[in-house]
Design a protein around this motif. Structure first.
Motif, PDB file in Angstrom:
ATOM      1  N   ALA A 284       0.818  -1.201   0.000  1.00  0.00           N
ATOM      2  CA  ALA A 284       0.000   0.000   0.000  1.00  0.00           C
ATOM      3  C   ALA A 284       0.857   1.259   0.000  1.00  0.00           C
ATOM      4  O   ALA A 284       0.490   2.272  -0.606  1.00  0.00           O
ATOM      5  N   GLY A 285       2.006   1.219   0.674  1.00  0.00           N
ATOM      6  CA  GLY A 285       2.883   2.385   0.687  1.00  0.00           C
ATOM      7  C   GLY A 285       3.385   2.736  -0.699  1.00  0.00           C
ATOM      8  O   GLY A 285       3.437   3.927  -1.066  1.00  0.00           O
ATOM      9  N   ASP A 286       3.745   1.729  -1.467  1.00  0.00           N
ATOM     10  CA  ASP A 286       4.198   1.989  -2.837  1.00  0.00           C
ATOM     11  C   ASP A 286       3.062   2.552  -3.690  1.00  0.00           C
ATOM     12  O   ASP A 286       3.266   3.464  -4.500  1.00  0.00           O
ATOM     13  N   ARG A 287       1.859   2.007  -3.520  1.00  0.00           N
ATOM     14  CA  ARG A 287       0.724   2.508  -4.303  1.00  0.00           C
ATOM     15  C   ARG A 287       0.422   3.974  -3.977  1.00  0.00           C
ATOM     16  O   ARG A 287       0.142   4.780  -4.863  1.00  0.00           O
ATOM     17  N   ASN A 288       0.497   4.312  -2.708  1.00  0.00           N
ATOM     18  CA  ASN A 288       0.265   5.715  -2.326  1.00  0.00           C
ATOM     19  C   ASN A 288       1.351   6.627  -2.863  1.00  0.00           C
ATOM     20  O   ASN A 288       1.079   7.764  -3.278  1.00  0.00           O
ATOM     21  N   LEU A 289       2.597   6.140  -2.876  1.00  0.00           N
ATOM     22  CA  LEU A 289       3.699   6.940  -3.424  1.00  0.00           C
ATOM     23  C   LEU A 289       3.485   7.198  -4.911  1.00  0.00           C
ATOM     24  O   LEU A 289       3.643   8.330  -5.392  1.00  0.00           O
ATOM     25  N   VAL A 290       3.109   6.160  -5.646  1.00  0.00           N
ATOM     26  CA  VAL A 290       2.893   6.303  -7.090  1.00  0.00           C
ATOM     27  C   VAL A 290       1.750   7.271  -7.359  1.00  0.00           C
ATOM     28  O   VAL A 290       1.850   8.162  -8.215  1.00  0.00           O
ATOM     29  N   ARG A 291       0.655   7.112  -6.627  1.00  0.00           N
ATOM     30  CA  ARG A 291      -0.481   8.006  -6.829  1.00  0.00           C
ATOM     31  C   ARG A 291      -0.125   9.449  -6.497  1.00  0.00           C
ATOM     32  O   ARG A 291      -0.505  10.379  -7.226  1.00  0.00           O
ATOM     33  N   GLY A 292       0.607   9.651  -5.416  1.00  0.00           N
ATOM     34  CA  GLY A 292       0.953  11.010  -5.014  1.00  0.00           C
ATOM     35  C   GLY A 292       1.864  11.708  -6.002  1.00  0.00           C
ATOM     36  O   GLY A 292       1.608  12.846  -6.412  1.00  0.00           O
TER      37      GLY A 292
END
Length: 470
Positions: A284-292
């Motif tokens: 989830a941390g990687d997904r949030n980083l990509v989205r941000g």
């Protein structure tokens, strides 16, 4: 399929207008019945693509200008292929237009085999069908001629409705017949046996480390933010300060930046595509980083789009509107819409994104054709002439008959000078099915208000020179 070939032979030889749609309708019916016989279900998206395809074919019936009609026909072929093959992935959306062309050879072979099977493989069955067609043709010809001889009004109606099928264009008619028949067979074959592009496996990119992936993009975001800070100041009225600092004129500032910003928009989309391919995917941390990171980059790219459009608007104010300028602005606006769709996909998932991008492109082409680009160009330039006294007479002469209603508002002798060349393109001898709405409106205007004979070549040439040097 035979109806498609016959209509192509009879209607398409005099130009493209509503005749293209009339020839495409039986081909669409052939595709529907072939797909149903092959037990294919018509999905909602296939119906959307099919309706969009037929809708795009309306553009040549409305506009005389070749360039929006060409875009509409090409887009219609792409949408029609997508309707026949189906699919929801990027591979299906991008490669489906190839599917119909792959069936150009197998289609006729498939059609011939089906015809022989339908008649039980016997020559007698084929002869029965041919004799029935000959008998029907003879009856219609004999009784039609008698009715035409009995009533002049009915004869006139037949003359207006019947296409020109003279023997002088025999070879060309045969080419059109063959093209329509082969095209309908290819369409029907594709509907019965589509290519499943969704099954094409596209290997995923190797995910990168967070730092390796994020650091270049974060620095790019910082660069975008710095550039956009200046652009926001300009967009909110800081032109005088910027022009004083750069030493450029109003138009030079606009012209210098537009093409670079257009390229920035395209490259930003490529960066997003490759960034998604190599994005870290551990949790989830990687997904949030990509989205941000990518969401911020896309939001800043929208400011770049707004700045590019504003610069082109400045340039048009200084030099007028042209086909190239209206086309690139439309393209830039569509790229901005694609960025918005990518941002939405980051929130709600990207499964629908390929089809949404294809639908937006088709809708953009349809809107571009319906708004009459040549008419818009003429209207904007006439308004600019009324405001500034500047008018590019030589460029106005290169427009199509779609521009006649706007150019008709000019004062004489400029009106006649602008319309003299365009009036030569108005052909009243074309049949109804090969005459666009733009051509018909132009013919009516020029018939009601003939051109001034006093506006000869010498006077128009002098007028063009005076307008250019203002």
């Amino acid at each position: 399929m035979l109806a498609t070939g016959v209509l192509s032979m009879l209607l398409l030889g005099d130009g493209l207008a509503i005749n293209l749609l009339l020839a495409a309708i039986p081909a669409a019916l052939a595709a529907y019945f072939a797909g149903r016989a092959a037990e294919r279900r018509v999905g909602a998206w296939s119906l959307v693509w099919a309706v969009g395809c037929l809708g795009l074919l309306v553009v040549p019936a409305l506009r005389d200008a070749d360039w929006p009609s060409f875009l509409a026909v090409v887009s219609a072929v792409a949408l029609g292929s997508l309707a026949l093959n189906g699919g929801r992935t990027w591979a299906a959306v991008l490669l489906s237009p190839i599917g119909v062309f792959n069936a150009l050879v197998p289609g006729p072979v498939w059609g011939w085999r089906g015809l022989r099977e339908r008649f039980g493989g016997a020559r007698r069955g084929v002869g029965v069908g041919l004799r029935a067609l000959v008998a029907a043709s003879v009856l219609l010809l004999v009784f039609g001629a008698l009715f035409a001889g009995a009533d002049a009004a009915f004869a006139s109606l037949l003359a207006d409705l019947m296409p020109d099928a003279s023997v002088t264009g025999g070879p060309w008619h045969l080419v059109l017949l063959a093209s329509g028949l082969v095209g309908a067979l290819a369409v029907a074959h594709t509907a019965a046996a589509p290519t499943r592009w969704d099954r094409m496996a596209v290997p995923a990119g190797r995910p990168r480390n967070r730092v390796e992936w994020a650091l270049p993009l974060v620095l790019l975001v910082v660069l975008f933010a710095a550039f956009n800070a200046v652009q926001l100041a300009v967009l909110f009225g800081g032109y005088d300060a910027v022009l004083e600092k750069t030493g450029q004129t109003y138009a030079e500032y606009a012209r210098q930046g537009f093409w670079q910003l257009l390229l920035v928009t395209v490259l930003t989309l490529l960066v997003v595509v490759f960034a998604l391919r190599w994005a870290p995917r551990d949790g989830a941390g990687d997904r949030n980083l990509v989205r941000g990171v990518l969401g911020t980059l896309c939001a800043l790219a929208l400011v770049v789009v707004a700045s590019a459009v504003r610069r082109m608007d400045m340039y048009v104010e200084a030099y007028g509107l042209t086909r190239l300028r209206v086309s690139v602005v439309a393209g830039e606006l569509w790229l901005g819409l694609v960025i918005v769709l990518i941002m939405a996909a980051g929130v709600w998932g990207a499964r629908w994104l390929p089809r949404a991008v294809a639908a937006s492109a088709a809708a953009g082409v349809l809107a571009f054709g319906l708004m009459s680009p040549d008419g818009l160009i003429a209207e904007r330039n006439v308004q600019r002439y009324e405001d500034t006294g500047k008018f590019d007479l030589d460029y106005a002469r290169t427009l199509s008959t779609d521009a006649v209603p706007a150019l008709d508002e000019l004062e004489e002798p400029m009106r006649s000078c602008a319309l003299r060349v365009i009036a030569g393109h108005v052909r009243e001898d074309r049949p109804w099915y090969a005459t666009s709405l733009g051509q018909a409106r132009a013919a009516d205007i020029l018939r009601d208000r003939p051109l001034s004979p006093a506006a000869d070549g010498a006077e128009c040439g002098g007028l063009a020179v005076r307008l250019t040097t203002r």
